[in-house]
Design a protein around this motif. Structure first.
Motif, PDB file in Angstrom:
ATOM      1  N   VAL A  22      35.489  35.993  50.588  1.00  0.00           N
ATOM      2  CA  VAL A  22      35.408  35.595  49.171  1.00  0.00           C
ATOM      3  C   VAL A  22      35.392  34.067  49.138  1.00  0.00           C
ATOM      4  O   VAL A  22      36.171  33.418  49.837  1.00  0.00           O
ATOM      5  CB  VAL A  22      36.608  36.192  48.405  1.00  0.00           C
ATOM      6  N   LEU A  46      36.787  34.838  39.459  1.00  0.00           N
ATOM      7  CA  LEU A  46      37.407  33.757  40.232  1.00  0.00           C
ATOM      8  C   LEU A  46      36.730  32.407  39.987  1.00  0.00           C
ATOM      9  O   LEU A  46      37.338  31.358  40.220  1.00  0.00           O
ATOM     10  CB  LEU A  46      37.393  34.076  41.734  1.00  0.00           C
ATOM     11  N   VAL A  76      26.292  29.709  46.222  1.00  0.00           N
ATOM     12  CA  VAL A  76      27.752  29.926  46.208  1.00  0.00           C
ATOM     13  C   VAL A  76      28.408  28.966  45.216  1.00  0.00           C
ATOM     14  O   VAL A  76      29.240  29.378  44.388  1.00  0.00           O
ATOM     15  CB  VAL A  76      28.349  29.734  47.630  1.00  0.00           C
ATOM     16  N   ARG A  80      38.416  28.085  39.900  1.00  0.00           N
ATOM     17  CA  ARG A  80      38.197  27.262  41.095  1.00  0.00           C
ATOM     18  C   ARG A  80      38.022  25.783  40.747  1.00  0.00           C
ATOM     19  O   ARG A  80      37.540  25.438  39.668  1.00  0.00           O
ATOM     20  CB  ARG A  80      36.950  27.756  41.842  1.00  0.00           C
ATOM     21  N   LYS A 129      28.779  32.642  39.422  1.00  0.00           N
ATOM     22  CA  LYS A 129      29.764  33.054  38.418  1.00  0.00           C
ATOM     23  C   LYS A 129      29.835  34.587  38.367  1.00  0.00           C
ATOM     24  O   LYS A 129      30.045  35.169  37.301  1.00  0.00           O
ATOM     25  CB  LYS A 129      29.370  32.494  37.051  1.00  0.00           C
ATOM     26  N   ALA A 183      31.686  41.689  44.700  1.00  0.00           N
ATOM     27  CA  ALA A 183      30.819  40.706  44.043  1.00  0.00           C
ATOM     28  C   ALA A 183      30.357  39.631  45.022  1.00  0.00           C
ATOM     29  O   ALA A 183      29.267  39.072  44.879  1.00  0.00           O
ATOM     30  CB  ALA A 183      31.560  40.064  42.871  1.00  0.00           C
ATOM     31  N   PHE A 230      26.978  37.264  50.046  1.00  0.00           N
ATOM     32  CA  PHE A 230      26.847  35.946  50.686  1.00  0.00           C
ATOM     33  C   PHE A 230      27.182  36.034  52.171  1.00  0.00           C
ATOM     34  O   PHE A 230      26.518  35.431  53.007  1.00  0.00           O
ATOM     35  CB  PHE A 230      27.759  34.912  50.010  1.00  0.00           C
ATOM     36  N   CYS A 255      31.962  36.687  39.583  1.00  0.00           N
ATOM     37  CA  CYS A 255      33.259  37.342  39.368  1.00  0.00           C
ATOM     38  C   CYS A 255      34.206  36.353  38.694  1.00  0.00           C
ATOM     39  O   CYS A 255      33.931  35.150  38.663  1.00  0.00           O
ATOM     40  CB  CYS A 255      33.834  37.897  40.686  1.00  0.00           C
TER      41      CYS A 255
HETATM   42  S1  SF4 Z   1      34.323  34.541  44.573  1.00  0.00           S
HETATM   43 FE1  SF4 Z   1      32.194  34.860  45.216  1.00  0.00          FE
HETATM   44  S2  SF4 Z   1      31.349  36.263  43.663  1.00  0.00           S
HETATM   45 FE2  SF4 Z   1      33.215  35.344  42.786  1.00  0.00          FE
HETATM   46  S3  SF4 Z   1      32.467  33.557  41.657  1.00  0.00           S
HETATM   47 FE3  SF4 Z   1      33.099  32.848  43.715  1.00  0.00          FE
HETATM   48  S4  SF4 Z   1      31.197  32.880  44.915  1.00  0.00           S
HETATM   49 FE4  SF4 Z   1      30.834  34.142  43.073  1.00  0.00          FE
END
Ligand code: SF4
Length: 213
Positions: free
Chosen positions: A92, A28, A20, A32, A24, A109, A113, A26
């Motif tokens: 998410v 987002l 996690v 972060r 990468k 995406a 998890f 998606c």
């Molecule tokens: S939101 Fe989920 S799928 Fe998107 S980069 Fe973060 S961990 Fe990966």
């Protein structure tokens, strides 16, 4: 549970959390500060699933640590549960800008998890906190979702990742902060989850009482 299997669970959890943090998959990930893996008791009977990290969670890399998290902790306490008794995660794992609702592509995406977390923890009950969590879990279970207002408080028997469990949809604690009248529903549903998680134990006790045991 033997120490070996607990060690195995911890190793699997560490592997998920590490993937996690490095994910990468998606867009987002570009925004972060920290990705936010789930956390808690890896053998919890109850899992709580929210939508996505907010500002505090993004800063600390931990789920439900802001005002909504404090409300959640106090509602858990009211239901006789401690944070360390449950497993808490989000659909998410990275914060959407301005806390907007995650898009379908972002959920798609990231949902793998959550499925892995469910297979690892094998909870008896999942409390789906809010519309995104309810919708994602019902989609994993191949069930229809009519929105949180229509679904809240139901007990839905599902199979996700080979785990038979009950999903109880309810409101997101952040919604209850803005609309305090939702807090009673949330408290009721979390209490219901605590009772549902203990159901066979209670049934066994009743049988023993009946038999004079
Ligand atoms: S939101 Fe989920 S799928 Fe998107 S980069 Fe973060 S961990 Fe990966």
């Amino acid at each position: 549970m033997s120490p070996v299997s607990l060690d195995n669970k911890k190793a699997s959890y560490d592997d998920i959390a590490e993937r996690v943090r490095n994910c990468k998959a998606c867009p987002l990930h570009r925004l972060r500060t920290n990705a936010v893996p789930g956390e808690g008791n890896l053998s919890a009977k109850i899992m709580l699933v929210g939508e996505a990290p907010g500002k505090n969670e993004d800063e600390q890399g931990r789920p439900f640590v802001g005002a909504a998290g404090q409300l959640l902790s106090s509602l858990l306490e009211q239901a006789g549960l401690r944070r360390q008794d449950v497993y808490i995660t989000n659909v998410v794992k990275c914060r959407p800008p301005n806390n907007r609702t995650p898009t379908e592509d972002e959920v798609a995406a990231c949902i793998g998890f959550l499925k892995e977390e469910i297979s690892l923890v094998r909870p008896k009950v999942i409390v789906a906190l809010g519309n995104t969590a309810g919708s994602a879990l019902m989609s994993l279970a191949g069930k229809q979702w009519r929105g949180v207002t229509a679904e809240r408080g139901r007990k839905v028997k599902v199979s996700i990742g080979g785990v038979e469990l009950t999903v109880i949809p309810t409101y997101h604690p952040a919604a209850a902060l803005y609309k305090p009248d939702l807090k009673d529903y949330l408290a009721k549903d979390i209490k219901e989850a605590a009772e549902e998680a203990e159901e066979p134990a209670r049934a066994r006790k009743t049988l023993l009482d009946f038999m004079g045991g």
